[in-house]
Design an enzyme around this catalytic site. Structure first.
Site, short mmCIF file in Angstrom:
data_model
loop_
_atom_site.label_atom_id
_atom_site.label_comp_id
_atom_site.label_asym_id
_atom_site.label_seq_id
_atom_site.Cartn_x
_atom_site.Cartn_y
_atom_site.Cartn_z
N ILE A 1 0.83 -1.20 0.00
CA ILE A 1 0.00 0.00 0.00
C ILE A 1 0.87 1.25 0.00
O ILE A 1 0.57 2.23 -0.69
CB ILE A 1 -0.95 -0.02 1.22
CG1 ILE A 1 -2.00 -1.12 1.06
CG2 ILE A 1 -1.64 1.34 1.39
CD1 ILE A 1 -2.86 -1.33 2.30
N ASN B 1 2.20 5.17 7.28
CA ASN B 1 1.76 3.89 6.74
C ASN B 1 2.55 2.71 7.29
O ASN B 1 2.06 1.58 7.27
CB ASN B 1 1.90 3.93 5.21
CG ASN B 1 1.71 2.57 4.58
OD1 ASN B 1 0.60 2.05 4.51
ND2 ASN B 1 2.80 1.96 4.13
N GLN C 1 -9.54 -8.43 15.85
CA GLN C 1 -9.30 -9.66 15.10
C GLN C 1 -8.60 -10.68 15.99
O GLN C 1 -7.59 -10.37 16.63
CB GLN C 1 -8.42 -9.38 13.87
CG GLN C 1 -8.07 -10.60 13.05
CD GLN C 1 -9.31 -11.30 12.49
OE1 GLN C 1 -10.25 -10.66 12.03
NE2 GLN C 1 -9.32 -12.62 12.57
N GLN D 1 -4.75 -11.10 16.93
CA GLN D 1 -4.10 -9.82 16.68
C GLN D 1 -4.41 -8.81 17.79
O GLN D 1 -4.69 -7.64 17.51
CB GLN D 1 -4.55 -9.24 15.33
CG GLN D 1 -3.97 -9.95 14.13
CD GLN D 1 -4.16 -9.16 12.85
OE1 GLN D 1 -5.14 -8.44 12.67
NE2 GLN D 1 -3.19 -9.26 11.95
N TYR E 1 -1.87 -5.99 17.29
CA TYR E 1 -2.12 -5.20 16.07
C TYR E 1 -3.43 -4.41 16.19
O TYR E 1 -3.47 -3.22 15.85
CB TYR E 1 -2.18 -6.15 14.88
CG TYR E 1 -2.32 -5.48 13.53
CD1 TYR E 1 -1.20 -5.00 12.86
CD2 TYR E 1 -3.56 -5.36 12.91
CE1 TYR E 1 -1.32 -4.40 11.61
CE2 TYR E 1 -3.69 -4.76 11.68
CZ TYR E 1 -2.57 -4.28 11.03
OH TYR E 1 -2.70 -3.68 9.79
N LYS F 1 -3.75 -0.33 16.09
CA LYS F 1 -4.51 0.32 15.03
C LYS F 1 -5.71 1.09 15.59
O LYS F 1 -6.11 2.12 15.03
CB LYS F 1 -4.94 -0.71 13.99
CG LYS F 1 -3.77 -1.27 13.17
CD LYS F 1 -3.03 -0.16 12.42
CE LYS F 1 -1.97 -0.69 11.47
NZ LYS F 1 -1.30 0.37 10.70
N ILE G 1 -6.63 -6.02 1.37
CA ILE G 1 -6.09 -5.42 0.16
C ILE G 1 -5.14 -6.42 -0.51
O ILE G 1 -4.41 -7.14 0.18
CB ILE G 1 -5.35 -4.11 0.49
CG1 ILE G 1 -6.25 -3.15 1.28
CG2 ILE G 1 -4.85 -3.46 -0.79
CD1 ILE G 1 -7.52 -2.72 0.58
#
Length: 241
Positions: free
Chosen positions: A14, A82, A141, A144, A147, A151, A180
């Site tokens: 990305i 990012n 999730q 995660q 993570y 986020k 993605i």
């Protein structure tokens, strides 16, 4: 005058799409990366975008790296946070190291990258901060916890900083991509992708990195000056927040 954009994690996936889209939109772009020299040099050769190596989890490295970018290209007008990593594990097996690595890069990295450019943006009365969060920061999730926590923290950081920047014409927004079609996602076994991931996405396909990049280009533009503190979900209808 050409505006300068810095994209962390900007040479792959990305991030690479964002770097290229900003260049195509007329920005002078710098792409940060952490470790893959071969890919970064190939990206530089392919695109002509200068690359700069440092670890966003280190504040001192960010200060030094950003100073180098500004010395070569000029003051940073647009910052795209990012860079991110995963260290997935069920929580009962997760080590402190796995937790800290992800928090330090994916959340503290936003502070480390944004703090050195913030005063300059305030002085110039212009700035665009765009933070790449995740659908898993919105819904969580399994496997995660680190993570998802980082986020979700990115979104809180966005909302708070947007309130501080608004009077100085600095907008701060977040984008939350869903699944993605990057190297990481495409490495998932085809059976898992077709049976467990795609059925959860109402549009019936993976997103493309370029679709996230177009969101960034819009939020970086003058046309988006009235949008700040917002979270843009780009997930094919998988989750509504």
């Amino acid at each position: 005058m050409t505006r300068v954009a810095l994209v962390s994690g900007g040479t792959r996936g990305i991030g690479a799409a964002i770097s290229e889209a900003l260049k195509a939109a007329g920005y002078s772009v710098a792409a940060n990366y952490a470790g893959n020299d071969e890919r970064a040099l190939a990206f530089k050769e392919e695109t002509g975008i200068p690359v700069f190596k440092w670890d966003v989890s280190s504040y001192d490295a960010c200060v030094a790296g950003i100073a180098k970018v500004e010395a070569e290209l000029g003051p940073i007008d647009v910052l795209v946070n990012n860079a991110g990593i995963t260290r997935d594990s069920m929580f009962h097996k997760m080590s402190p190291g796995q937790w800290n690595e992800v928090i330090n890069t994916n959340l503290t990295g936003l502070f480390n990258m944004t703090h050195p450019v913030w005063s300059g943006m305030r002085d110039r009365s212009f700035g665009r901060i765009i933070n790449i969060s995740s659908i898993n920061g919105q819904k969580g999730q399994m496997g995660q916890a680190n993570y998802s926590a980082a986020k979700a923290g990115d979104i809180g950081f966005t909302k708070a900083l947007a309130q501080e920047g608004a009077a100085k014409n600095i907008t701060v927004n977040a984008i939350c991509p869903g699944y993605i079609g990057t190297e990481m996602v495409l490495a998932v076994p085809e059976k898992v992708l077709n049976e467990r991931i795609l059925p959860l996405i109402p549009v019936g396909r993976l997103g493309q990195p370029e679709e996230i990049a177009r969101c960034v280009v819009f939020l970086a533009s003058d046309d988006a000056g009235f949008i700040t503190g917002s979270t843009l979900s780009a997930n094919g209808g998988q989750y509504f927040a």
